[in-house]
Design an enzyme around this catalytic site. Structure first.
Site, PDB file in Angstrom:
ATOM      1  N   SER A   1       0.823  -1.226   0.000  1.00 34.71           N
ATOM      2  CA  SER A   1       0.000   0.000   0.000  1.00 34.71           C
ATOM      3  C   SER A   1       0.844   1.259   0.000  1.00 34.71           C
ATOM      4  CB  SER A   1      -0.907   0.042   1.230  1.00 34.71           C
ATOM      5  OG  SER A   1      -1.723  -1.087   1.280  1.00 34.71           O
TER       6      SER A   1
ATOM      7  N   THR B   1      -1.174   1.676   4.538  1.00 31.73           N
ATOM      8  CA  THR B   1      -0.758   3.078   4.440  1.00 31.73           C
ATOM      9  C   THR B   1      -0.221   3.543   5.777  1.00 31.73           C
ATOM     10  OG1 THR B   1      -2.340   3.657   2.748  1.00 31.73           O
ATOM     11  CG2 THR B   1      -1.670   5.431   4.223  1.00 31.73           C
TER      12      THR B   1
ATOM     13  N   THR C   1       1.451   6.801   0.894  1.00 31.75           N
ATOM     14  CA  THR C   1       0.642   5.683   0.390  1.00 31.75           C
ATOM     15  C   THR C   1       0.734   5.579  -1.124  1.00 31.75           C
ATOM     16  OG1 THR C   1      -1.595   4.739   0.435  1.00 31.75           O
ATOM     17  CG2 THR C   1      -1.443   7.089   0.058  1.00 31.75           C
TER      18      THR C   1
ATOM     19  N   ARG D   1      -6.728   9.459  -9.562  1.00 30.65           N
ATOM     20  CA  ARG D   1      -7.391   9.557  -8.255  1.00 30.65           C
ATOM     21  C   ARG D   1      -6.370   9.875  -7.157  1.00 30.65           C
ATOM     22  NH1 ARG D   1      -6.958   7.020  -2.974  1.00 30.65           N
ATOM     23  NH2 ARG D   1      -9.000   7.042  -2.026  1.00 30.65           N
TER      24      ARG D   1
ATOM     25  N   THR E   1      -6.298   6.464   8.001  1.00 30.98           N
ATOM     26  CA  THR E   1      -6.071   5.431   6.999  1.00 30.98           C
ATOM     27  C   THR E   1      -7.421   4.848   6.626  1.00 30.98           C
ATOM     28  OG1 THR E   1      -4.886   3.376   6.502  1.00 30.98           O
ATOM     29  CG2 THR E   1      -5.663   3.648   8.755  1.00 30.98           C
ATOM     30  N   GLY E   2      -7.454   4.143   5.507  1.00 30.48           N
ATOM     31  CA  GLY E   2      -8.722   3.581   5.048  1.00 30.48           C
ATOM     32  C   GLY E   2      -9.197   4.297   3.801  1.00 30.48           C
TER      33      GLY E   2
HETATM   34  C1  SD4 Z   1      -6.338   6.357   0.295  1.00 29.45           C
HETATM   35  N1  SD4 Z   1      -6.250   6.451   2.685  1.00 29.45           N
HETATM   36  O1  SD4 Z   1      -5.667   6.534  -0.715  1.00 29.45           O
HETATM   37  C2  SD4 Z   1      -5.610   5.883   1.535  1.00 29.45           C
HETATM   38  C3  SD4 Z   1      -5.593   4.391   1.519  1.00 29.45           C
HETATM   39  C4  SD4 Z   1      -5.142   3.760   2.778  1.00 29.45           C
HETATM   40  O2  SD4 Z   1      -4.197   1.940   3.767  1.00 29.45           O
HETATM   41  O3  SD4 Z   1      -5.169   4.277   3.845  1.00 29.45           O
HETATM   42  N2  SD4 Z   1      -4.701   2.553   2.670  1.00 29.45           N
HETATM   43  O4  SD4 Z   1      -7.546   6.521   0.329  1.00 29.45           O
END
Ligand code: SD4
Length: 330
Positions: free
Chosen positions: A90, A192, A210, A220, A243-244
């Site tokens: 990631s 991330t 990330t 994106r 994160t997420g």
């Molecule tokens: C995103 N927040 O690009 C990041 C992805 C992420 O662990 O946290 N992945 O949306």
């Protein structure tokens, strides 16, 4: 430590967030709402704290702090570890590509003076965090993107590299057979890294880096490089990172919100929980993961996520622990 925490039912805190219908017990849908009465971790400085299981990154950051280095140096050194690690899919080298097979990177950094630097949609550079730092320190800007960020990096002496590993390419080709895009909580193994550190001087800095969501649309950009979304630091108050699924974090200015809640008197734990509840209240979160992590000026820390499965790594007084965060859904 986590098991010993006392929790208030949300009912007693309804005044803080009046329009949520809180449940003090597990409901038929399995939802449980809580705001903790205590911070997750007691204060101890220096401290390094990062999203997910990142003991090597924390060790690299701690090594800087051990020598009396700045928190800024520590977080940069720390997050460079997963950036260069192909096993972390990631972040940086070895990160999963977008749907067209390109690895595109997002990163940002903030120091104790409120300076910030960020790169988005950056390709071919293994250490976007260091480019973000160069944006902060060597340009009058906060954020550079895409081709402009790449040209700036090359001019600064960063090397152009292929970041798509054989493993990531193979998985992407497999994904292409169905090409269904639906981010699902934790299934993409979100790794991330958002990292916060407090140094000997008591100064706070943060970094976030990330490769973004796997198989995202080309171009994106997520929350991670957005100051206030993926990361925010205010040296008077504390720092937070997320994160997420970035779209949910961006729509709520998540990390800024966490820091502002701490400014209003919430503990880091309460602030993370309230920020997650804000998302739950306004967004469709059912299969979606978002995790927040925060530290305040005293060195107290907290974390909370929507789905179970979020953990974080904390290094305090030379000890490193990976801790499962509490979550909204059980
Ligand atoms: C995103 N927040 O690009 C990041 C992805 C992420 O662990 O946290 N992945 O949306």
């Amino acid at each position: 430590m986590i098991n010993r925490r006392r929790f208030l039912t949300i009912g007693s805190l309804a005044g803080l967030i009046p329009s949520l219908s809180f449940r003090s017990k597990k409901s038929a849908s399995g939802l449980v709402s809580t705001l903790s009465s205590e911070p997750t971790r007691l204060a101890a400085k220096p401290i390094v704290i990062s999203t997910w299981k990142q003991p090597k990154a924390n060790a690299a950051a701690q090594a800087v702090l051990d020598k009396g280095g700045r928190a800024l140096e520590a977080v940069e050194a720390g997050v460079r570890v997963p950036e260069a690690d192909p096993a972390d899919m990631s972040v940086g080298y070895g990160g999963r590509p977008d749907r067209d097979g390109h690895v595109t990177l997002d990163a940002c950094i903030m120091d104790e003076r409120g300076n910030a630097g960020s790169v988005t949609f950056l390709e071919h550079i293994m250490h976007p965090i260091s480019v973000a730092r160069a944006v902060m320190e060597k340009t009058p800007h906060v954020m550079l993107s895409g081709e402009g960020a790449l040209n700036f990096a090359l001019a600064q002496g960063f090397k152009k590299e292929n970041l798509l590993t054989k493993k990531a390419e193979k998985e992407w080709r497999e994904w292409l057979k169905t090409a269904k895009y639906k981010p699902i909580a934790n299934i993409e193994r979100h790794d991330t890294i958002g990292m916060l550190a407090i140094d000997d001087q008591g100064n706070i800095s943060g970094a976030c880096t990330t490769s973004g969501l796997a198989y995202k649309m080309r171009g994106r950009v997520g929350d991670s490089p957005i100051i206030g979304a993926g990361l925010f630091v205010d040296n008077e108050i504390g720092g937070a990172c997320a994160t997420g699924l970035g779209e949910l974090v961006m729509r709520t200015c998540g990390s800024f919100l966490v820091v502002e809640l701490m400014r209003q008197g919430r503990t880091p734990q309460q602030a993370c929980e309230e920020a997650a509840l804000r998302i739950v209240k306004k967004q469709d979160y059912k299969d979606i993961q978002v995790g927040f992590l925060a530290v305040n000026k005293k060195g107290e820390s907290g974390a909370f996520s929507i789905q179970p499965g979020f953990n974080y790594t904390i290094t305090q007084q030379k000890q490193t622990q990976v801790i499962d965060a509490k979550s909204y859904l059980k």
